[in-house]
Design a protein around this motif. Structure first.
Motif, PDB file in Angstrom:
ATOM      1  N   TRP A 180      50.794 -35.778  22.800  1.00 47.27           N
ATOM      2  CA  TRP A 180      50.024 -36.943  22.384  1.00 47.27           C
ATOM      3  C   TRP A 180      49.244 -37.527  23.564  1.00 47.27           C
ATOM      4  CZ3 TRP A 180      50.318 -42.271  23.546  1.00 47.27           C
ATOM      5  CH2 TRP A 180      49.552 -43.090  22.717  1.00 47.27           C
ATOM      6  N   ILE A 181      49.906 -37.629  24.707  1.00 51.24           N
ATOM      7  CA  ILE A 181      49.232 -38.162  25.902  1.00 51.24           C
ATOM      8  C   ILE A 181      48.100 -37.237  26.332  1.00 51.24           C
ATOM      9  CG2 ILE A 181      49.539 -38.691  28.363  1.00 51.24           C
ATOM     10  CD1 ILE A 181      52.422 -39.547  27.667  1.00 51.24           C
ATOM     11  N   ALA A 182      48.371 -35.904  26.310  1.00 54.28           N
ATOM     12  CA  ALA A 182      47.351 -34.940  26.723  1.00 54.28           C
ATOM     13  C   ALA A 182      46.154 -34.978  25.779  1.00 54.28           C
ATOM     14  CB  ALA A 182      47.956 -33.537  26.755  1.00 54.28           C
ATOM     15  N   ARG A 183      46.415 -35.137  24.496  1.00 56.10           N
ATOM     16  CA  ARG A 183      45.319 -35.201  23.530  1.00 56.10           C
ATOM     17  C   ARG A 183      44.476 -36.450  23.746  1.00 56.10           C
ATOM     18  NH1 ARG A 183      44.099 -36.660  18.119  1.00 56.10           N
ATOM     19  NH2 ARG A 183      42.900 -35.045  17.057  1.00 56.10           N
ATOM     20  N   ARG A 184      45.144 -37.572  24.028  1.00 57.08           N
ATOM     21  CA  ARG A 184      44.413 -38.804  24.293  1.00 57.08           C
ATOM     22  C   ARG A 184      43.529 -38.654  25.543  1.00 57.08           C
ATOM     23  NH1 ARG A 184      44.329 -43.108  20.753  1.00 57.08           N
ATOM     24  NH2 ARG A 184      44.500 -44.587  22.489  1.00 57.08           N
ATOM     25  N   ARG A 185      44.091 -38.024  26.572  1.00 51.23           N
ATOM     26  CA  ARG A 185      43.310 -37.811  27.802  1.00 51.23           C
ATOM     27  C   ARG A 185      42.124 -36.890  27.535  1.00 51.23           C
ATOM     28  NH1 ARG A 185      48.155 -36.822  32.240  1.00 51.23           N
ATOM     29  NH2 ARG A 185      48.718 -39.026  32.526  1.00 51.23           N
ATOM     30  N   HIS A 186      42.364 -35.837  26.722  1.00 47.99           N
ATOM     31  CA  HIS A 186      41.296 -34.896  26.399  1.00 47.99           C
ATOM     32  C   HIS A 186      40.177 -35.604  25.637  1.00 47.99           C
ATOM     33  CE1 HIS A 186      39.390 -31.115  25.275  1.00 47.99           C
ATOM     34  NE2 HIS A 186      39.372 -31.534  24.004  1.00 47.99           N
ATOM     35  N   GLN A 187      40.558 -36.457  24.677  1.00 47.27           N
ATOM     36  CA  GLN A 187      39.554 -37.194  23.915  1.00 47.27           C
ATOM     37  C   GLN A 187      38.792 -38.175  24.803  1.00 47.27           C
ATOM     38  OE1 GLN A 187      41.973 -38.865  20.807  1.00 47.27           O
ATOM     39  NE2 GLN A 187      41.557 -37.179  19.389  1.00 47.27           N
ATOM     40  N   SER A 188      39.511 -38.843  25.717  1.00 44.86           N
ATOM     41  CA  SER A 188      38.869 -39.791  26.634  1.00 44.86           C
ATOM     42  C   SER A 188      37.881 -39.071  27.553  1.00 44.86           C
ATOM     43  CB  SER A 188      39.925 -40.525  27.466  1.00 44.86           C
ATOM     44  OG  SER A 188      40.774 -41.283  26.641  1.00 44.86           O
ATOM     45  N   ALA A 189      38.296 -37.903  28.040  1.00 45.89           N
ATOM     46  CA  ALA A 189      37.412 -37.133  28.923  1.00 45.89           C
ATOM     47  C   ALA A 189      36.175 -36.657  28.161  1.00 45.89           C
ATOM     48  CB  ALA A 189      38.160 -35.942  29.506  1.00 45.89           C
ATOM     49  N   ARG A 190      36.390 -36.220  26.927  1.00 49.47           N
ATOM     50  CA  ARG A 190      35.254 -35.761  26.109  1.00 49.47           C
ATOM     51  C   ARG A 190      34.281 -36.918  25.846  1.00 49.47           C
ATOM     52  NH1 ARG A 190      35.708 -33.274  19.975  1.00 49.47           N
ATOM     53  NH2 ARG A 190      33.472 -32.788  19.741  1.00 49.47           N
ATOM     54  N   LEU A 191      34.840 -38.089  25.513  1.00 44.79           N
ATOM     55  CA  LEU A 191      33.988 -39.258  25.269  1.00 44.79           C
ATOM     56  C   LEU A 191      33.227 -39.640  26.539  1.00 44.79           C
ATOM     57  CD1 LEU A 191      33.097 -41.543  23.388  1.00 44.79           C
ATOM     58  CD2 LEU A 191      35.117 -42.840  24.132  1.00 44.79           C
ATOM     59  N   ALA A 192      33.908 -39.558  27.690  1.00 39.80           N
ATOM     60  CA  ALA A 192      33.241 -39.886  28.959  1.00 39.80           C
ATOM     61  C   ALA A 192      32.093 -38.927  29.226  1.00 39.80           C
ATOM     62  CB  ALA A 192      34.254 -39.832  30.100  1.00 39.80           C
ATOM     63  N   ARG A 193      32.265 -37.629  28.912  1.00 42.29           N
ATOM     64  CA  ARG A 193      31.197 -36.645  29.118  1.00 42.29           C
ATOM     65  C   ARG A 193      29.999 -36.942  28.212  1.00 42.29           C
ATOM     66  NH1 ARG A 193      35.605 -32.976  29.338  1.00 42.29           N
ATOM     67  NH2 ARG A 193      35.220 -32.354  27.161  1.00 42.29           N
ATOM     68  N   ILE A 194      30.304 -37.334  26.962  1.00 44.38           N
ATOM     69  CA  ILE A 194      29.223 -37.654  26.022  1.00 44.38           C
ATOM     70  C   ILE A 194      28.433 -38.871  26.510  1.00 44.38           C
ATOM     71  CG2 ILE A 194      28.723 -38.476  23.684  1.00 44.38           C
ATOM     72  CD1 ILE A 194      31.094 -36.777  22.735  1.00 44.38           C
ATOM     73  N   VAL A 195      29.179 -39.910  26.947  1.00 49.55           N
ATOM     74  CA  VAL A 195      28.522 -41.123  27.441  1.00 49.55           C
ATOM     75  C   VAL A 195      27.675 -40.808  28.670  1.00 49.55           C
ATOM     76  CG1 VAL A 195      28.937 -43.371  28.510  1.00 49.55           C
ATOM     77  CG2 VAL A 195      30.254 -42.679  26.496  1.00 49.55           C
ATOM     78  N   THR A 196      28.192 -40.001  29.598  1.00 51.11           N
ATOM     79  CA  THR A 196      27.454 -39.631  30.808  1.00 51.11           C
ATOM     80  C   THR A 196      26.181 -38.875  30.458  1.00 51.11           C
ATOM     81  OG1 THR A 196      29.504 -39.536  32.088  1.00 51.11           O
ATOM     82  CG2 THR A 196      27.588 -38.380  32.996  1.00 51.11           C
TER      83      THR A 196
END
Length: 394
Positions: free
Chosen positions: A366-382
Motif C-alpha cells: 500500500w505504501i509503495a503504491r501510494r509512492r508510485h502514484q505520487s511520483a507519477r503525479l509529480a512527473r505529470i505536473v512537471t
C-alpha cells in the motif's frame, strides 16, 4: 454491474478492510505467538516444585483444603476452587465478601495447595498486589488491549475486518492470477511486483488457517456477552424454582468433598476442574456449581456444569450448554492450536509467522503504491509545467 466494476469494488473493500485492521492484526499475531506456547513459557518462567509422591497418590480431601483456607483468612469466604489437571495443585480463591466481589472482582486472592497433601505452597494477593506475568500481559494485549469489554468488542471488530479482507482477497486472486500459473512469483520484476506475488501466494497457501483463526477470534471476543446472555436466560430460568428458598451461610454448607463426589458420579468419564461456591456472583446462590470437562485432548474444552444443592447436598441438575457456548468452546482450541500437543503448536506458530509476513507485505504494498502514484503525479505536473514554460517562451 460489470465484472470490472465488481472487481474494483472488491479491491476497495480488500484494501481498506486490510488497512484498518493491519496494525491490530500484527499485534494479535505477535502476541499470539507466545500464547501458543503459554504453558511451556509459564513453566519456564515460574517453575513449580512439588513433593515427590507416587503417581497414584489420591487427591486431598477438599473439606480439609477448605478448612485450611478459612483458618488462614478468618471471616473471609471461599469463592471457588480450581483443581488443576496439569499439575498436582488446587487453587482456592477467597474474597472479603461476595458483595465486594460483585462490585470489584479484583478483590479475589488465591492460596495454592498441593493437591495430594493439602500443604500450602503459595499465597497470592488480590489483583492490585499481584505482579502480572509475561503471559498475562500478552493475553491482555491479544484479547482486549487492557480495556476489558470495550477492548474485546473492538478487537472482535478487527477480527471481522480480517475475515472480510481474506474473503475479498480470495475473490481478487482468481482474476488477478488467471494468466499466471498458481504460486508464481515474478522475481525478475520490480520489488513491488515480487512482494505482490509473494503476498498473494502466501495468502492463498494459509487461506484455510487464517479464515479459521479469524472466525474463532471473533467468537472468542464475544465470550463475555455470550456468557452474560446465558446467565440472563437459561440460568435464570433454571434457578426460578429456587427463588424464595433460604440461601445458606458458608459456615453451614454441606461437605464440599461430598458435593464433589456427587457431581463426579453424575458425569462419568469427565473431570471436575472447579467448584464455584454458593453465593459467588458467577455461580448460583443455592448450589455448588462444578465445571466438568472431557478427559481427552479433543473434549477437554467442552465444559458441562453440574449443580449440587447447597442445602441438601443432593444432585440438582447436569446443565446442557446452549449451542452458541458450545461453538465458543470449540473455537478456543482451534484459535490457539493447543489441543494436539507440541507438533500442532509448532505448526500454528509457523502459520502465525507467515501471517505476519502477509500483513507486513500488504502494508508495504500500500505504501509503495501510494509512492508510485505520487511520483507519477509529480512527473505529470512537471511535464505540464515544462510545456507551459515552453509555450510562454514561444
Amino acid at each position: 454491474m460489470t465484472a470490472a466494476r465488481k472487481l474494483k469494488r472488491w479491491y476497495v473493500i480488500h484494501t481498506w478492510s486490510s488497512l484498518i485492521c493491519t496494525a491490530f492484526l500484527l499485534l494479535i499475531c505477535v502476541t499470539g505467538l507466545p500464547l501458543v506456547f503459554r504453558d511451556e513459557i509459564n513453566q519456564w518462567l515460574q517453575p513449580h516444585q512439588y513433593q515427590a509422591l507416587p503417581a497414584d497418590t489420591p487427591m486431598a480431601n477438599l473439606d480439609r483444603v477448605a478448612q485450611a483456607s478459612r483458618a488462614m483468612y478468618p471471616g473471609q469466604l471461599i469463592a471457588s476452587m480450581f483443581i488443576d489437571d496439569d499439575e498436582p495443585q488446587i487453587m482456592v480463591w477467597m474474597v472479603p465478601s461476595f458483595e465486594q466481589m460483585r462490585a470489584d472482582p479484583d478483590v479475589m486472592h488465591a492460596i495454592r495447595f498441593d493437591a495430594r497433601t493439602a500443604q500450602v505452597l503459595e499465597t497470592e494477593g488480590d489483583a492490585a498486589a499481584r505482579r502480572k506475568t509475561f503471559i498475562d500481559i500478552m493475553l491482555a494485549l491479544h484479547r482486549d488491549l487492557f480495556l476489558d469489554l470495550p477492548g474485546e468488542l473492538f478487537m472482535g471488530l478487527m477480527a471481522v475486518l480480517f475475515v472480510l479482507a481474506i474473503v475479498s482477497g480470495v475473490l481478487l486472486y482468481g482474476p488477478f492470477m488467471k494468466k499466471l500459473p498458481f504460486g508464481t512469483v515474478r522475481a525478475e520484476r520490480s520489488a513491488r511486483v515480487k512482494w505482490l506475488d509473494l503476498h498473494n501466494m502466501l495468502g492463498i497457501v494459509v487461506l484455510a488457517w487464517t479464515l479459521v483463526v479469524g472466525l474463532t477470534g471473533v467468537m472468542n471476543e464475544l465470550s463475555t456477552p455470550l456468557f452474560a446472555l446465558w446467565q440472563r436466560t437459561d440460568v435464570q430460568t433454571l434457578l426460578a424454582s429456587y427463588r424464595g428458598r433460604s440461601v445458606p451461610e458458608q459456615g453451614s454448607l454441606p461437605s464440599v468433598q461430598a458435593a464433589f463426589d456427587t457431581a463426579q458420579r453424575a458425569v462419568p468419564g469427565m473431570r471436575l476442574t472447579s467448584a464455584v461456591f454458593p453465593g459467588n456472583p458467577f455461580g448460583s446462590p443455592y448450589h455448588y456449581l462444578f465445571w466438568s470437562e472431557g478427559d481427552s485432548s479433543l473434549t477437554s474444552r467442552l465444559l458441562t456444569p453440574v449443580l449440587v444443592d447447597a442445602n441438601s447436598g443432593q444432585l440438582s441438575a447436569v446443565v446442557g450448554m446452549p449451542w452458541y457456548l458450545r461453538a465458543l468452546e470449540v473455537s478456543r482450541p482451534l484459535h490457539f492450536g493447543d489441543y494436539g500437543g507440541m507438533p500442532l503448536k509448532i505448526l500454528w506458530a509457523l502459520l502465525d509467522l507467515i501471517t505476519i509476513v502477509i500483513l507486513g507485505s500488504g502494508l508495504y504494498l500500500w505504501i509503495a503504491r501510494r509512492r508510485h502514484q505520487s511520483a507519477r503525479l509529480a512527473r505529470i505536473v512537471t511535464a505540464h509545467e515544462q510545456q507551459a514554460a515552453a509555450g510562454v517562451l514561444r
